[in-house]
Design a protein around this motif. Sequence first.
Motif, PDB file in Angstrom:
ATOM      1  N   MET A 101       0.839  -1.189   0.000  1.00  0.00           N
ATOM      2  CA  MET A 101       0.000   0.000   0.000  1.00  0.00           C
ATOM      3  C   MET A 101       0.880   1.248   0.000  1.00  0.00           C
ATOM      4  O   MET A 101       1.924   1.267   0.619  1.00  0.00           O
ATOM      5  CB  MET A 101      -0.914  -0.035   1.222  1.00  0.00           C
ATOM      6  N   THR A 102       0.443   2.266  -0.710  1.00  0.00           N
ATOM      7  CA  THR A 102       1.209   3.514  -0.773  1.00  0.00           C
ATOM      8  C   THR A 102       1.132   4.250   0.560  1.00  0.00           C
ATOM      9  O   THR A 102       0.152   4.138   1.297  1.00  0.00           O
ATOM     10  CB  THR A 102       0.657   4.433  -1.885  1.00  0.00           C
ATOM     11  N   GLU A 103       2.191   4.999   0.860  1.00  0.00           N
ATOM     12  CA  GLU A 103       2.216   5.749   2.111  1.00  0.00           C
ATOM     13  C   GLU A 103       1.262   6.947   2.063  1.00  0.00           C
ATOM     14  O   GLU A 103       0.608   7.258   3.044  1.00  0.00           O
ATOM     15  CB  GLU A 103       3.630   6.221   2.415  1.00  0.00           C
ATOM     16  N   TYR A 104       1.198   7.603   0.911  1.00  0.00           N
ATOM     17  CA  TYR A 104       0.336   8.768   0.755  1.00  0.00           C
ATOM     18  C   TYR A 104      -0.749   8.458  -0.265  1.00  0.00           C
ATOM     19  O   TYR A 104      -0.546   7.705  -1.200  1.00  0.00           O
ATOM     20  CB  TYR A 104       1.149   9.996   0.340  1.00  0.00           C
TER      21      TYR A 104
ATOM     22  N   GLU B  36      -4.335   1.186  -6.746  1.00  0.00           N
ATOM     23  CA  GLU B  36      -3.722  -0.061  -6.279  1.00  0.00           C
ATOM     24  C   GLU B  36      -4.760  -1.181  -6.167  1.00  0.00           C
ATOM     25  O   GLU B  36      -4.447  -2.356  -6.342  1.00  0.00           O
ATOM     26  CB  GLU B  36      -3.081   0.129  -4.920  1.00  0.00           C
ATOM     27  N   ASN B  37      -6.001  -0.808  -5.854  1.00  0.00           N
ATOM     28  CA  ASN B  37      -7.072  -1.776  -5.701  1.00  0.00           C
ATOM     29  C   ASN B  37      -7.792  -2.067  -7.011  1.00  0.00           C
ATOM     30  O   ASN B  37      -8.853  -2.695  -7.020  1.00  0.00           O
ATOM     31  CB  ASN B  37      -8.075  -1.297  -4.640  1.00  0.00           C
ATOM     32  N   GLY B  38      -7.243  -1.561  -8.131  1.00  0.00           N
ATOM     33  CA  GLY B  38      -7.825  -1.823  -9.440  1.00  0.00           C
ATOM     34  C   GLY B  38      -9.028  -0.975  -9.768  1.00  0.00           C
ATOM     35  O   GLY B  38      -9.760  -1.256 -10.709  1.00  0.00           O
ATOM     36  N   LEU B  39      -9.231   0.105  -9.016  1.00  0.00           N
ATOM     37  CA  LEU B  39     -10.362   1.011  -9.252  1.00  0.00           C
ATOM     38  C   LEU B  39      -9.879   2.268  -9.961  1.00  0.00           C
ATOM     39  O   LEU B  39      -8.677   2.553 -10.003  1.00  0.00           O
ATOM     40  CB  LEU B  39     -11.010   1.377  -7.914  1.00  0.00           C
ATOM     41  N   LYS B  40     -10.820   3.051 -10.471  1.00  0.00           N
ATOM     42  CA  LYS B  40     -10.464   4.347 -11.061  1.00  0.00           C
ATOM     43  C   LYS B  40      -9.903   5.241  -9.969  1.00  0.00           C
ATOM     44  O   LYS B  40     -10.455   5.313  -8.875  1.00  0.00           O
ATOM     45  CB  LYS B  40     -11.689   5.007 -11.687  1.00  0.00           C
TER      46      LYS B  40
END
Length: 83
Positions: free
Chosen positions: A1-4, A78-82
């Motif tokens: 997961m990204t930090e920001y 990251e979750n494959g969403l827009k």
Amino acid sequence: MTEYTFDTQLLIDGEGLEADEIKEHIEHNIKGDCLLVVGDDELIKIHYHTDTPWKVLEYCSSVGDIYDVVVENMQRQENGLKG
């Protein structure tokens, strides 16, 4: 997961712009990472990962005219969403 959460990008148009001063202000006042500030005294490109993109926009609009603003939610991407 990204930090920001947000990838924030924009252009600043103006006169007498100082890329180093803009970079320093953002680094010291707006929490984030992956900051890029490039350009010359009339046009600056900003790229920054932050949780508070509105602070970047507010500051940048105080030093010149901002345009081509893009704020993308990297966690959604990251979750494959827009984003």
